[in-house]
Write a protein that holds these residues in place. Structure first.
Motif, mmCIF file in Angstrom:
data_model
loop_
_atom_site.group_PDB
_atom_site.id
_atom_site.type_symbol
_atom_site.label_atom_id
_atom_site.label_comp_id
_atom_site.label_asym_id
_atom_site.label_seq_id
_atom_site.Cartn_x
_atom_site.Cartn_y
_atom_site.Cartn_z
ATOM 1 N N GLY A 18 37.111 22.568 23.377
ATOM 2 C CA GLY A 18 36.498 22.528 24.698
ATOM 3 C C GLY A 18 37.344 21.898 25.787
ATOM 4 N N MET A 19 38.653 21.869 25.595
ATOM 5 C CA MET A 19 39.547 21.256 26.584
ATOM 6 C C MET A 19 40.276 22.343 27.358
ATOM 7 N N GLN A 20 40.491 22.100 28.640
ATOM 8 C CA GLN A 20 41.246 23.064 29.427
ATOM 9 C C GLN A 20 42.026 22.369 30.531
ATOM 10 N N LEU A 21 43.143 22.978 30.878
ATOM 11 C CA LEU A 21 43.924 22.518 32.015
ATOM 12 C C LEU A 21 43.298 23.063 33.284
ATOM 13 N N THR A 22 43.161 22.208 34.285
ATOM 14 C CA THR A 22 42.571 22.643 35.546
ATOM 15 C C THR A 22 43.575 22.628 36.695
ATOM 16 N N GLU A 23 44.678 21.911 36.518
ATOM 17 C CA GLU A 23 45.693 21.862 37.576
ATOM 18 C C GLU A 23 47.041 21.508 36.977
ATOM 19 N N ILE A 24 48.065 22.220 37.427
ATOM 20 C CA ILE A 24 49.452 21.891 37.080
ATOM 21 C C ILE A 24 50.296 22.118 38.322
ATOM 22 N N ARG A 25 51.080 21.108 38.650
ATOM 23 C CA ARG A 25 52.129 21.271 39.654
ATOM 24 C C ARG A 25 53.309 20.432 39.167
ATOM 25 N N GLU A 26 54.459 20.619 39.750
ATOM 26 C CA GLU A 26 55.631 19.909 39.279
ATOM 27 C C GLU A 26 55.382 18.403 39.244
ATOM 28 N N GLY A 27 55.484 17.819 38.052
ATOM 29 C CA GLY A 27 55.311 16.379 37.888
ATOM 30 C C GLY A 27 53.884 15.893 37.768
ATOM 31 N N TYR A 28 52.907 16.815 37.743
ATOM 32 C CA TYR A 28 51.490 16.427 37.664
ATOM 33 C C TYR A 28 50.702 17.489 36.898
ATOM 34 N N ALA A 29 49.741 17.029 36.096
ATOM 35 C CA ALA A 29 48.821 17.952 35.421
ATOM 36 C C ALA A 29 47.486 17.252 35.200
ATOM 37 N N ARG A 30 46.445 18.063 35.132
ATOM 38 C CA ARG A 30 45.097 17.537 34.904
ATOM 39 C C ARG A 30 44.399 18.441 33.883
ATOM 40 N N ALA A 31 43.780 17.799 32.887
ATOM 41 C CA ALA A 31 43.003 18.510 31.867
ATOM 42 C C ALA A 31 41.610 17.894 31.818
ATOM 43 N N GLU A 32 40.622 18.677 31.392
ATOM 44 C CA GLU A 32 39.232 18.220 31.375
ATOM 45 C C GLU A 32 38.535 18.626 30.086
ATOM 46 N N MET A 33 37.500 17.875 29.772
ATOM 47 C CA MET A 33 36.598 18.224 28.675
ATOM 48 C C MET A 33 35.269 17.513 28.885
ATOM 49 N N THR A 34 34.242 18.081 28.308
ATOM 50 C CA THR A 34 32.943 17.419 28.257
ATOM 51 C C THR A 34 32.699 17.026 26.811
ATOM 52 N N VAL A 35 32.380 15.768 26.592
ATOM 53 C CA VAL A 35 32.154 15.267 25.238
ATOM 54 C C VAL A 35 30.842 15.857 24.708
ATOM 55 N N ASP A 36 30.942 16.547 23.571
ATOM 56 C CA ASP A 36 29.727 17.055 22.932
ATOM 57 C C ASP A 36 29.600 16.437 21.543
ATOM 58 N N LYS A 37 28.565 16.800 20.820
ATOM 59 C CA LYS A 37 28.297 16.159 19.523
ATOM 60 C C LYS A 37 29.438 16.352 18.528
ATOM 61 N N ASN A 38 30.216 17.428 18.680
ATOM 62 C CA ASN A 38 31.336 17.677 17.773
ATOM 63 C C ASN A 38 32.523 16.752 18.019
ATOM 64 N N HIS A 39 32.534 16.049 19.143
ATOM 65 C CA HIS A 39 33.601 15.104 19.453
ATOM 66 C C HIS A 39 33.283 13.683 18.977
ATOM 67 N N LEU A 40 32.086 13.462 18.470
ATOM 68 C CA LEU A 40 31.654 12.103 18.131
ATOM 69 C C LEU A 40 32.122 11.669 16.752
#
Length: 138
Positions: A18-40
């Motif tokens: 459930g993880m995905q990259l939402t932004e990439i630019r030179e020298g910077y990146a951002r990834a996101e996820m929502t914690v669900d029961k499978n991550h516990l």
């Protein structure tokens, strides 16, 4: 295809978790996820491996953001507080040293309340072979 599309598609472990990259630019990146029961974990908080994977995804994106194929060679993570089911987590990666061979990066993971959850640091090895580019993988 962009680097973001490539990594979101080809990093299958991150994608199935459930993880995905939402932004990439030179020298910077951002990834996101929502914690669900499978991550516990057994303590009913987000498992450290899930946090590490989220940070590692952002790390891969930021180190490859210059176009040369780059692989992680060292990383560590420090957990500052727990994340819980339902939390939305953001991993922001900054390339603090853009060395031509051994870049160094810091990734900070925050929850939806901007509380610091973990700090990941890593070094990578950037291939010098001009045939080993990110574009060659696309």
């Amino acid at each position: 295809m962009t680097l973001k599309d490539l990594l979101n598609k080809n990093d299958r472990f991150a994608a199935v978790n459930g993880m995905q990259l939402t932004e990439i630019r030179e020298g910077y990146a951002r990834a996101e996820m929502t914690v669900d029961k499978n991550h516990l974990n057994g303590g009913n908080v987000c498992q450290g491996g899930a946090l590490f994977t989220l940070a590692d995804l952002a790390f891969a994106a930021v180190t490859n953001s210059h176009g040369l194929l780059t692989f992680g060679i060292q990383s560590s993570i420090t957990f500052s507080q727990s994340a819980f089911e339902g939390d939305t987590l953001y991993a922001e990666a900054i390339e603090t040293i853009n060395h031509h061979k051994i870049p160094y990066c810091e990734v900070k993971i925050y929850n939806q309340h901007q509380q610091l959850i973990a700090v990941f640091t890593g070094m990578a090895y950037r291939k010098s072979d001009k045939k080993m580019t990110v574009d060659a993988l696309m």
